[in-house]
Every structure is written in C-alpha cells, then in structure tokens.
Design a protein around this motif. Structure first.
Motif, PDB file in Angstrom:
ATOM      1  N   UNK A 146       7.066  14.337 -11.320  1.00  0.00           N
ATOM      2  CA  UNK A 146       7.366  15.609 -10.661  1.00  0.00           C
ATOM      3  C   UNK A 146       8.190  15.389  -9.396  1.00  0.00           C
ATOM      4  N   UNK A 147       9.257  16.167  -9.247  1.00  0.00           N
ATOM      5  CA  UNK A 147      10.110  16.103  -8.068  1.00  0.00           C
ATOM      6  C   UNK A 147      10.209  17.485  -7.444  1.00  0.00           C
ATOM      7  N   UNK A 148      10.340  17.516  -6.118  1.00  0.00           N
ATOM      8  CA  UNK A 148      10.604  18.785  -5.436  1.00  0.00           C
ATOM      9  C   UNK A 148      12.009  19.259  -5.823  1.00  0.00           C
ATOM     10  N   UNK A 149      12.247  20.562  -5.790  1.00  0.00           N
ATOM     11  CA  UNK A 149      13.563  21.080  -6.196  1.00  0.00           C
ATOM     12  C   UNK A 149      14.731  20.405  -5.489  1.00  0.00           C
ATOM     13  N   UNK A 150      14.591  20.160  -4.186  1.00  0.00           N
ATOM     14  CA  UNK A 150      15.696  19.534  -3.459  1.00  0.00           C
ATOM     15  C   UNK A 150      15.874  18.075  -3.873  1.00  0.00           C
ATOM     16  N   UNK A 151      14.793  17.401  -4.273  1.00  0.00           N
ATOM     17  CA  UNK A 151      14.887  16.016  -4.734  1.00  0.00           C
ATOM     18  C   UNK A 151      15.573  15.944  -6.095  1.00  0.00           C
ATOM     19  N   UNK A 152      15.219  16.876  -6.975  1.00  0.00           N
ATOM     20  CA  UNK A 152      15.867  16.922  -8.283  1.00  0.00           C
ATOM     21  C   UNK A 152      17.356  17.225  -8.133  1.00  0.00           C
ATOM     22  N   UNK A 153      17.691  18.138  -7.230  1.00  0.00           N
ATOM     23  CA  UNK A 153      19.102  18.468  -7.006  1.00  0.00           C
ATOM     24  C   UNK A 153      19.860  17.246  -6.483  1.00  0.00           C
ATOM     25  N   UNK A 198      11.929  10.212  -3.295  1.00  0.00           N
ATOM     26  CA  UNK A 198      11.140  11.448  -3.320  1.00  0.00           C
ATOM     27  C   UNK A 198       9.931  11.359  -2.388  1.00  0.00           C
ATOM     28  N   UNK A 199      10.068  11.895  -1.184  1.00  0.00           N
ATOM     29  CA  UNK A 199       8.978  11.848  -0.206  1.00  0.00           C
ATOM     30  C   UNK A 199       7.834  12.778  -0.596  1.00  0.00           C
ATOM     31  N   UNK A 200       8.099  13.729  -1.485  1.00  0.00           N
ATOM     32  CA  UNK A 200       7.046  14.672  -1.882  1.00  0.00           C
ATOM     33  C   UNK A 200       5.911  13.977  -2.617  1.00  0.00           C
ATOM     34  N   UNK A 201       6.173  12.793  -3.187  1.00  0.00           N
ATOM     35  CA  UNK A 201       5.138  12.084  -3.932  1.00  0.00           C
ATOM     36  C   UNK A 201       4.790  10.741  -3.302  1.00  0.00           C
ATOM     37  N   UNK A 202       5.400  10.394  -2.181  1.00  0.00           N
ATOM     38  CA  UNK A 202       5.188   9.092  -1.555  1.00  0.00           C
ATOM     39  C   UNK A 202       3.897   9.096  -0.745  1.00  0.00           C
ATOM     40  N   UNK A 203       3.178   7.989  -0.820  1.00  0.00           N
ATOM     41  CA  UNK A 203       1.918   7.850  -0.086  1.00  0.00           C
ATOM     42  C   UNK A 203       1.851   6.483   0.577  1.00  0.00           C
ATOM     43  N   UNK A 212       0.828  -1.217   0.000  1.00  0.00           N
ATOM     44  CA  UNK A 212       0.000   0.000   0.000  1.00  0.00           C
ATOM     45  C   UNK A 212       0.858   1.262   0.000  1.00  0.00           C
ATOM     46  N   UNK A 213       2.172   1.087   0.150  1.00  0.00           N
ATOM     47  CA  UNK A 213       3.092   2.232   0.129  1.00  0.00           C
ATOM     48  C   UNK A 213       3.494   2.508  -1.315  1.00  0.00           C
ATOM     49  N   UNK A 214       3.151   3.681  -1.807  1.00  0.00           N
ATOM     50  CA  UNK A 214       3.488   4.090  -3.173  1.00  0.00           C
ATOM     51  C   UNK A 214       4.696   5.009  -3.098  1.00  0.00           C
ATOM     52  N   UNK A 215       5.851   4.476  -3.488  1.00  0.00           N
ATOM     53  CA  UNK A 215       7.090   5.246  -3.440  1.00  0.00           C
ATOM     54  C   UNK A 215       8.040   4.688  -4.483  1.00  0.00           C
TER      55      UNK A 215
END
Length: 407
Positions: A380-387, A279-284, A263-266
């Motif tokens: 899509x990634x957060x700026x810090x994740x892309x860096x 990328x925790x910004x998109x993890x559920x 059930x963890x989408x990451x």
C-alpha cells in the motif's frame, strides 16, 4: 525426525549392518550415494528396504489432506553443492555449474566477490576483468582468506566472460565509474556500449544465468542488458533498490532515538537517483511509525541525503565512487536468490502493470527465487507516493528514449 548423513552410512558399513531409518526420517542425497558405493542397505525401522535411489518420503500436506507432496529437507545445507534435489524440486541447471561470475574486478566487483565467497554456497566465484592480472591477483588474494573466513568456495580471476565458463548468476559491475561533478546520466554512452557487449556474451556463454546489473546509470543499463541479452525479463535485474534502502536505513539510524539500522523497516523504490521514492507512510523504526520517531523536517533531510548519497561519497573520495555498500548489496541479491529467502526487497525489474506502470525498468518491491524474479509485490502506498513512483517510471522512459543506440 532424524537426518541421516554420509557419516552414518560409513558407520553402518563398518559394522556390516543395515542402516535403519524411521518413516519420516531424511536421508541426504550424499548419504544415498555413499550407500550405493559401499553396498549398504537403507531400510525402514520395520525392515522394509528403502532403496538408495528411492525418492524422498511422500508426506501429506496438512493444508490439503487430499494432496501428497514430496518432503523437502529441513535445510538446503543437507545437499551437496551441485547435487540434484529430490522430487524435481531443483530448477533446471543444465548449462550451469553452481558458479557465480562477477564481471569487473574494480572495488565493487571485489567486494561482491568477497561476500559471495564468504557465504560458502557456491562451488566457484570467478572475477572477470579486461585487466586479467588484476582479476587473477584479487582472486588469489581472496582465496588466501579461505581459512580466515572458513569457506570452501574456489575463487579465480580471468580476462573474459568466455574463460569464466557457464554460470548460474552473473553480476555486471563493469563500466566507467562516476567522477566528481558527473551525474549517472553522463555515463550513458560509454557504459551502454560496455554493458550491451557483456550482456550478449553472457547470453552466449551462460544461457540460463540470472544477471544482476550494478553499472550506472542503473535503471537504463538494466533495461539495456535485458534487450541486449535476449533473456526473459525475470532473469535480468538491477541492484540499486537494496543499496538505496540500506543507505536510508543507515542514515535514519544516525538520528537520535531511531535505534539500529536493521530496526528501520523501509524500502526505496523508483529510480536510482533523483526520482527515488521512499514511502514514509509505511516506514517504521523499532515498530513505530518513522514520522513519530524522527521529526518531519529531519526526516525529509534524510530522504534527500539518501537520494544523493552516491554523489556525496564520490565528492568525498574525489578519485572514485562508492563500493562497499554497492558490492555488498549486489551479493545480497544473489544470495537471496540462491537461498530462496522469500524476503521482500527492492530491485530494478521490468514493470508489468503493477502500480500502473508497464514496460520500463525501475525499483519495485519484489520476491526473488533461484531463477530470478519470482513476483512483484504490491504494497500500500499513499496517493502522493504512488504518483511519485509513476513519475519516476515516466522519467526513466524518457531517458531511455534519448539514450544513444549502442551496437
């Protein structure tokens, strides 16, 4: 729509009758072959003969009524292993024989071979090891499970890639495993020589194969296998992203309220090691943003544990390294390709400019197909994740520059 198989042809032959099928029905290739053998006529319900050798029925594409496409069967299971798909849908398999070869009969190779045999989608799984007796013994032991797991796949073990024969997929697990206190980078010189030699021999024996590299250090060894084999980069892939994602999912599931691992989408990107990027910004978890399910302090600890999970297992085992999850992850990649599952997963592939990274192997989101890499997927990634992802590419590139040249 009905599906007509070989047993229907046999029944028609016993009655001395014509097999009558509807205009949208599917007649499997094995049924057509059987009809030719028995002299059974396959005809549409209106009495018009449909030759046993005729292609699948053209049907209009609802999205484009001006185009006619060849109808695909509802399931790949309709096709005999190795039989050609109609309408030119099958990839060019000349030189391949619906065989998967697993190089290295250690624990990782053994688990990968077991999973691939259990899947029952290949004619043959071949284990290769310089210790031919070990490869043959594990293969025979695995073959003995055919009734227990209900598979028809043949399994054998040999001493060389050449003895294994041409393959559609080759999984390279051979190499020196990590010992306590060793980093993946400590293995570079030894494993580069092994992987380079194997890649060249695989290229000579199976020129159309897709190669999945499991040997550490993963990112560097995958790029080394690509340059050594001379294959297109789309046919040389590294396994670690599937493994790292699974480890993260499993560790999150140990947290209170997170639910089951599936059930963890990451997704785990970057390198197979310290530069792993999750990328925790998109993890559920269960559809909820993960930071709302697991407190941030705990979540950061889980990310750190996922990065170091391989070393943690090595430290606990003391005389070996992880093998269950790595072996299953390698098999998962191969099965995603042969089944054309279309799922998005992480794999070490040659960056093509996506995410601002180019010409280095690292973990990226991809879709795989029967011929290897189908596409790199942009998420899509957060700026810090892309860096962080770009930094991972830079660090891998540095390590590749420092890697000893293996002949």
């Amino acid at each position: 729509m009905n599906v007509w198989g070989a047993s229907d042809v046999d029944a028609a032959a016993a009655r001395g009758a014509t097999l009558r099928v509807g205009p949208r029905d599917v007649v499997t290739p094995l049924a057509r072959e059987r009809a030719r053998e028995l002299g059974v006529t396959i005809a549409d319900a209106d009495g018009i003969d449909r030759p046993a050798s005729s292609p699948a029925t053209p049907v209009p594409d609802l999205a484009d009524r001006g185009t006619v496409h060849t109808m695909r069967p509802p399931s790949p299971a309709l096709f005999r292993r190795g039989a050609p798909l109609p309408g030119g849908l099958a990839p060019d398999r000349s030189g391949g024989t619906e065989r998967v070869v697993v190089v290295g009969a250690g624990h990782v190779g053994m688990i990968a071979a077991m999973r691939l045999a259990d899947a029952d989608v290949f004619d043959e799984v071949v284990l290769v090891d310089i210790d031919e007796g070990r490869a043959a013994g594990i293969a025979l032991d695995l073959q003995h499970t055919a009734a227990l797991s209900d598979f028809a796949t043949r399994v054998r073990g040999v001493g060389t890639v050449e003895e294994a024969g041409p393959a559609d997929y080759v999984v390279i697990t051979a190499g020196r495993p990590r010992q306590p206190g060793m980093t993946r980078a400590d293995l570079v010189s030894t494993n580069a020589a092994i992987v380079g030699d194997l890649a060249r021999r695989v290229a000579a024996t199976s020129p159309r194969a897709v190669v999945v590299v499991v040997t550490n250090p993963l990112d560097e060894m995958t790029q080394h296998a690509w340059t050594s084999s001379g294959f297109p980069s789309s046919r040389v892939l590294g396994m670690a992203g599937v493994l790292d994602t699974a480890r993260f999912q499993a560790l999150v599931a140990l947290e209170d309220g997170a639910g089951r691992a599936r059930s963890v989408d990451a997704i785990a990107l970057g390198s197979h090691g310290e530069e792993m990027v999750i990328p925790l910004s998109r993890a559920t978890a269960g559809g909820r943003p993960l930071p709302q399910v697991v407190p941030p302090v705990r979540l950061n600890a889980v990310v750190d544990r996922a990065r170091g999970s391989g070393g943690e297992v090595v430290g606990l085992l003391k005389t070996g390294s992880a093998f269950l999850a790595p072996g299953m992850s390698a098999a998962r990649m191969v099965l995603a390709m042969v089944r054309e599952s279309d799922e998005v997963m992480s794999a070490a592939v040659l960056a093509d400019g996506s995410y601002g990274i180019r010409d280095v192997y690292l973990g990226l989101p991809v879709r795989l197909g029967r011929q290897g890499l189908r596409e790199i997927v942009t998420i899509p990634l957060a700026p810090e994740e892309l860096a962080a992802l770009r930094e991972a590419g830079d660090r891998i590139r540095e390590r590749l520059g420092a890697m000893p040249r293996a002949s």
